[in-house]
Design a protein around this motif. Structure first.
Motif, PDB file in Angstrom:
ATOM      1  N   LEU A   1       6.484 -20.807  40.612  1.00  0.00           N
ATOM      2  CA  LEU A   1       7.714 -20.639  41.126  1.00  0.00           C
ATOM      3  C   LEU A   1       8.684 -21.722  40.525  1.00  0.00           C
ATOM      4  O   LEU A   1       9.882 -21.306  40.512  1.00  0.00           O
ATOM      5  CB  LEU A   1       7.508 -20.784  42.754  1.00  0.00           C
ATOM      6  CG  LEU A   1       6.984 -19.552  43.250  1.00  0.00           C
ATOM      7  CD1 LEU A   1       6.637 -20.064  44.797  1.00  0.00           C
ATOM      8  CD2 LEU A   1       7.972 -18.263  43.373  1.00  0.00           C
ATOM      9  N   VAL A   2       8.278 -23.027  40.513  1.00  0.00           N
ATOM     10  CA  VAL A   2       9.213 -23.856  40.260  1.00  0.00           C
ATOM     11  C   VAL A   2       9.765 -23.706  38.495  1.00  0.00           C
ATOM     12  O   VAL A   2      10.949 -23.895  38.499  1.00  0.00           O
ATOM     13  CB  VAL A   2       8.300 -25.243  40.147  1.00  0.00           C
ATOM     14  CG1 VAL A   2       9.413 -26.572  39.250  1.00  0.00           C
ATOM     15  CG2 VAL A   2       8.259 -25.670  41.521  1.00  0.00           C
ATOM     16  N   ARG A   3       8.940 -23.153  37.718  1.00  0.00           N
ATOM     17  CA  ARG A   3       9.257 -22.798  36.595  1.00  0.00           C
ATOM     18  C   ARG A   3      10.057 -21.431  36.003  1.00  0.00           C
ATOM     19  O   ARG A   3      10.946 -21.237  35.570  1.00  0.00           O
ATOM     20  CB  ARG A   3       8.066 -22.659  35.630  1.00  0.00           C
ATOM     21  CG  ARG A   3       7.296 -24.015  35.388  1.00  0.00           C
ATOM     22  CD  ARG A   3       6.469 -23.833  33.978  1.00  0.00           C
ATOM     23  NE  ARG A   3       5.275 -22.896  34.409  1.00  0.00           N
ATOM     24  CZ  ARG A   3       4.331 -22.425  33.412  1.00  0.00           C
ATOM     25  NH1 ARG A   3       4.359 -23.130  32.373  1.00  0.00           N
ATOM     26  NH2 ARG A   3       3.716 -21.335  33.528  1.00  0.00           N
ATOM     27  N   SER A   4      10.265 -20.818  37.582  1.00  0.00           N
ATOM     28  CA  SER A   4      10.811 -19.463  37.508  1.00  0.00           C
ATOM     29  C   SER A   4      12.178 -19.641  38.013  1.00  0.00           C
ATOM     30  O   SER A   4      13.133 -18.707  37.631  1.00  0.00           O
ATOM     31  CB  SER A   4      10.007 -18.443  38.292  1.00  0.00           C
ATOM     32  OG  SER A   4       8.720 -18.229  37.674  1.00  0.00           O
ATOM     33  N   HIS A   5      12.606 -20.463  39.058  1.00  0.00           N
ATOM     34  CA  HIS A   5      13.903 -20.623  39.419  1.00  0.00           C
ATOM     35  C   HIS A   5      14.548 -21.989  39.018  1.00  0.00           C
ATOM     36  O   HIS A   5      13.973 -22.955  39.326  1.00  0.00           O
ATOM     37  CB  HIS A   5      13.555 -20.612  41.061  1.00  0.00           C
ATOM     38  CG  HIS A   5      12.962 -19.085  41.662  1.00  0.00           C
ATOM     39  ND1 HIS A   5      13.710 -18.008  41.407  1.00  0.00           N
ATOM     40  CD2 HIS A   5      11.871 -18.794  42.254  1.00  0.00           C
ATOM     41  CE1 HIS A   5      13.075 -17.045  42.145  1.00  0.00           C
ATOM     42  NE2 HIS A   5      12.037 -17.474  42.388  1.00  0.00           N
TER      43      HIS A   5
ATOM     44  N   ASN B   1      16.974 -23.495  40.701  1.00  0.00           N
ATOM     45  CA  ASN B   1      17.314 -24.182  41.631  1.00  0.00           C
ATOM     46  C   ASN B   1      16.098 -24.887  42.522  1.00  0.00           C
ATOM     47  O   ASN B   1      16.394 -25.450  43.569  1.00  0.00           O
ATOM     48  CB  ASN B   1      18.359 -23.575  42.624  1.00  0.00           C
ATOM     49  CG  ASN B   1      17.691 -22.069  43.253  1.00  0.00           C
ATOM     50  OD1 ASN B   1      17.131 -21.681  42.338  1.00  0.00           O
ATOM     51  ND2 ASN B   1      18.251 -21.883  44.197  1.00  0.00           N
ATOM     52  N   LEU B   2      14.923 -24.624  42.031  1.00  0.00           N
ATOM     53  CA  LEU B   2      13.784 -25.042  42.662  1.00  0.00           C
ATOM     54  C   LEU B   2      13.015 -26.090  41.924  1.00  0.00           C
ATOM     55  O   LEU B   2      12.683 -25.847  40.894  1.00  0.00           O
ATOM     56  CB  LEU B   2      12.521 -23.767  42.967  1.00  0.00           C
ATOM     57  CG  LEU B   2      11.469 -23.871  43.933  1.00  0.00           C
ATOM     58  CD1 LEU B   2      11.960 -24.209  45.190  1.00  0.00           C
ATOM     59  CD2 LEU B   2      10.718 -22.616  43.842  1.00  0.00           C
ATOM     60  N   TYR B   3      12.842 -27.032  42.776  1.00  0.00           N
ATOM     61  CA  TYR B   3      12.125 -28.341  42.361  1.00  0.00           C
ATOM     62  C   TYR B   3      10.847 -28.718  43.059  1.00  0.00           C
ATOM     63  O   TYR B   3      10.528 -27.849  44.175  1.00  0.00           O
ATOM     64  CB  TYR B   3      13.226 -29.485  42.326  1.00  0.00           C
ATOM     65  CG  TYR B   3      14.236 -29.522  41.433  1.00  0.00           C
ATOM     66  CD1 TYR B   3      14.438 -29.998  40.104  1.00  0.00           C
ATOM     67  CD2 TYR B   3      15.376 -28.337  41.911  1.00  0.00           C
ATOM     68  CE1 TYR B   3      15.464 -29.797  39.463  1.00  0.00           C
ATOM     69  CE2 TYR B   3      16.416 -28.250  40.956  1.00  0.00           C
ATOM     70  CZ  TYR B   3      16.563 -28.811  39.690  1.00  0.00           C
ATOM     71  OH  TYR B   3      17.557 -28.481  39.112  1.00  0.00           O
ATOM     72  N   ALA B   4      10.045 -29.935  42.821  1.00  0.00           N
ATOM     73  CA  ALA B   4       8.801 -30.006  43.373  1.00  0.00           C
ATOM     74  C   ALA B   4       8.350 -31.552  43.217  1.00  0.00           C
ATOM     75  O   ALA B   4       8.967 -32.205  42.429  1.00  0.00           O
ATOM     76  CB  ALA B   4       7.747 -29.221  43.229  1.00  0.00           C
ATOM     77  N   ASP B   5       8.045 -32.069  44.276  1.00  0.00           N
ATOM     78  CA  ASP B   5       7.413 -33.310  44.411  1.00  0.00           C
ATOM     79  C   ASP B   5       6.022 -33.356  44.149  1.00  0.00           C
ATOM     80  O   ASP B   5       5.030 -32.283  44.671  1.00  0.00           O
ATOM     81  CB  ASP B   5       8.043 -34.471  45.495  1.00  0.00           C
ATOM     82  CG  ASP B   5       7.591 -34.400  46.631  1.00  0.00           C
ATOM     83  OD1 ASP B   5       6.453 -33.592  46.927  1.00  0.00           O
ATOM     84  OD2 ASP B   5       8.490 -34.330  47.555  1.00  0.00           O
TER      85      ASP B   5
ATOM     86  N   LEU C   1       2.929 -27.337  34.107  1.00  0.00           N
ATOM     87  CA  LEU C   1       4.341 -27.437  33.784  1.00  0.00           C
ATOM     88  C   LEU C   1       4.846 -27.116  32.529  1.00  0.00           C
ATOM     89  O   LEU C   1       6.125 -27.069  32.146  1.00  0.00           O
ATOM     90  CB  LEU C   1       5.071 -28.933  34.325  1.00  0.00           C
ATOM     91  CG  LEU C   1       4.830 -29.199  35.780  1.00  0.00           C
ATOM     92  CD1 LEU C   1       5.235 -30.803  36.056  1.00  0.00           C
ATOM     93  CD2 LEU C   1       5.698 -28.315  36.520  1.00  0.00           C
ATOM     94  N   ALA C   2       3.896 -27.276  31.552  1.00  0.00           N
ATOM     95  CA  ALA C   2       4.250 -27.036  30.220  1.00  0.00           C
ATOM     96  C   ALA C   2       4.437 -25.601  29.755  1.00  0.00           C
ATOM     97  O   ALA C   2       3.675 -24.908  30.264  1.00  0.00           O
ATOM     98  CB  ALA C   2       3.270 -27.379  29.184  1.00  0.00           C
ATOM     99  N   PRO C   3       5.615 -25.017  29.064  1.00  0.00           N
ATOM    100  CA  PRO C   3       5.619 -23.674  28.663  1.00  0.00           C
ATOM    101  C   PRO C   3       4.207 -23.270  27.926  1.00  0.00           C
ATOM    102  O   PRO C   3       3.733 -24.006  27.114  1.00  0.00           O
ATOM    103  CB  PRO C   3       6.933 -23.687  27.989  1.00  0.00           C
ATOM    104  CG  PRO C   3       6.971 -25.022  27.289  1.00  0.00           C
ATOM    105  CD  PRO C   3       6.190 -25.895  28.319  1.00  0.00           C
TER     106      PRO C   3
ATOM    107  N   TRP D   1      10.162 -29.463  27.616  1.00  0.00           N
ATOM    108  CA  TRP D   1       9.988 -30.259  28.857  1.00  0.00           C
ATOM    109  C   TRP D   1      10.709 -29.866  30.001  1.00  0.00           C
ATOM    110  O   TRP D   1      11.005 -30.436  30.962  1.00  0.00           O
ATOM    111  CB  TRP D   1      10.669 -31.886  28.667  1.00  0.00           C
ATOM    112  CG  TRP D   1       9.804 -32.335  27.421  1.00  0.00           C
ATOM    113  CD1 TRP D   1      10.317 -32.796  26.120  1.00  0.00           C
ATOM    114  CD2 TRP D   1       8.327 -32.971  27.444  1.00  0.00           C
ATOM    115  NE1 TRP D   1       9.505 -33.100  25.230  1.00  0.00           N
ATOM    116  CE2 TRP D   1       8.437 -33.412  25.934  1.00  0.00           C
ATOM    117  CE3 TRP D   1       7.487 -32.940  28.401  1.00  0.00           C
ATOM    118  CZ2 TRP D   1       7.002 -34.039  25.419  1.00  0.00           C
ATOM    119  CZ3 TRP D   1       6.141 -33.566  27.891  1.00  0.00           C
ATOM    120  CH2 TRP D   1       5.985 -33.713  26.592  1.00  0.00           C
ATOM    121  N   ALA D   2      11.184 -28.558  29.941  1.00  0.00           N
ATOM    122  CA  ALA D   2      11.922 -27.809  30.926  1.00  0.00           C
ATOM    123  C   ALA D   2      11.097 -27.992  32.587  1.00  0.00           C
ATOM    124  O   ALA D   2      11.702 -28.059  33.329  1.00  0.00           O
ATOM    125  CB  ALA D   2      12.365 -26.460  30.745  1.00  0.00           C
ATOM    126  N   GLY D   3       9.776 -27.754  32.162  1.00  0.00           N
ATOM    127  CA  GLY D   3       9.127 -27.813  33.380  1.00  0.00           C
ATOM    128  C   GLY D   3       8.994 -29.227  34.118  1.00  0.00           C
ATOM    129  O   GLY D   3       8.994 -29.215  35.408  1.00  0.00           O
TER     130      GLY D   3
END
Length: 275
Positions: A176-180, A182-186, A205-207, A218-220
């Motif tokens: 989900l984080v990689r798909s949106h 505006n969505l981030y995670a800690d 996180l890596a594509p 490094w987008a993820g």
């Protein structure tokens, strides 16, 4: 560069404990974002008003998130009050219904309108005596998938998924984080961040495959936010989490500019502050 810890629990107003946290923040050159609030299962933290008062007493090291109630229904006007009072954002946890219930959508619309970033607890939640009272689906209510509708519906809303779903939902959370955008995670969790190996984090996180994303592999990682899940009376968790983040990112070869975003620059941009 000053760091921003977006996930710190304000569980006591003890002057000595607050002062220790202040000294820890100054030692690590950090701005800590405090959240408290009532109704965390069987546990209450400091009321929002006290959290704000503490943060305003030490503006060089603290900001405050308001804990908003998502109960049988939810009042969007509370968000406007929080903004007027000076809260930097809003925290959501322990909802009566799933996070994406129709009742709650006006609350998120208000957060988006007021440009207030939000922090959602996701994943595991310790059992409490209130479980037998409310008898509702706790983990399903706070499943990361419930943030999908919210991220799609409010694309300007900055959303942080606390704990990245914990171990039970981590794969779904990362997707989900990689798909949106505006969505981030800690990776917060009083030690659960220690359960993520560098190899596991990279796989999340890596594509895949990297060859198709050479423009920004490094987008993820840029969707990570530093959050410790520390407490006012346990400031050592903040330092341990910071070291863990640094080690994970170093081992995976994350560039310095991306590390800077994770450790504070991304959140600073949301809040309009210079670090």
């Amino acid at each position: 560069m000053k760091k921003i810890d977006f996930h710190v629990h304000c569980n006591t107003a003890s002057a000595s404990d607050v002062e220790k946290l202040v000294q820890t923040a100054r030692k690590t050159d950090s701005l800590m974002v405090l959240s408290g609030g009532l109704r965390y299962g069987s546990e209450d933290y400091l009321p929002n008003e006290q959290v704000l008062e503490i943060s305003q007493r030490y503006p060089d090291v603290f900001l405050a998130l308001a804990k908003a109630d998502l109960w049988e229904t939810a009042d969007a006007s509370q968000i406007f009050r929080f903004k007027e009072q000076g809260f930097a954002g809003v925290k959501f946890i322990y909802p009566w219904h799933a996070y994406d219930h129709d009742f709650y959508m006006p609350v998120y619309a208000a957060c988006e309108k007021l440009d207030m970033p939000v922090l959602f607890h996701t994943g595991l939640f310790r059992a409490s005596k209130m479980d037998s009272v409310h008898q509702r689906p706790m983990l399903k209510n706070m499943h990361p998938l419930n943030l999908d509708r919210i991220a799609r519906s409010f694309p300007k809303l900055k959303i942080v998924m606390a704990h990245m779903g914990t171990r039970i939902f981590r794969e779904e959370a990362a997707e989900l984080v990689r798909s949106h955008s505006n969505l981030y995670a800690d990776l917060a969790g009083c030690g659960s961040w220690l359960g993520v190996s560098p190899e596991k984090l990279d796989s999340l996180l890596a594509p895949a495959p990297k060859v198709f994303y050479r423009s920004n592999i490094w987008a993820g990682y840029e969707k990570l936010i530093f959050g410790s899940d520390s407490y006012v009376n346990m400031p050592e968790i903040h330092e341990e989490a910071m070291e863990c983040y640094k080690n994970l990112l170093f081992v995976n070869g994350v560039p310095a500019e991306v590390q800077d975003k994770i450790m504070g620059k991304t959140v600073a941009g949301w809040l309009g502050i210079d670090i």
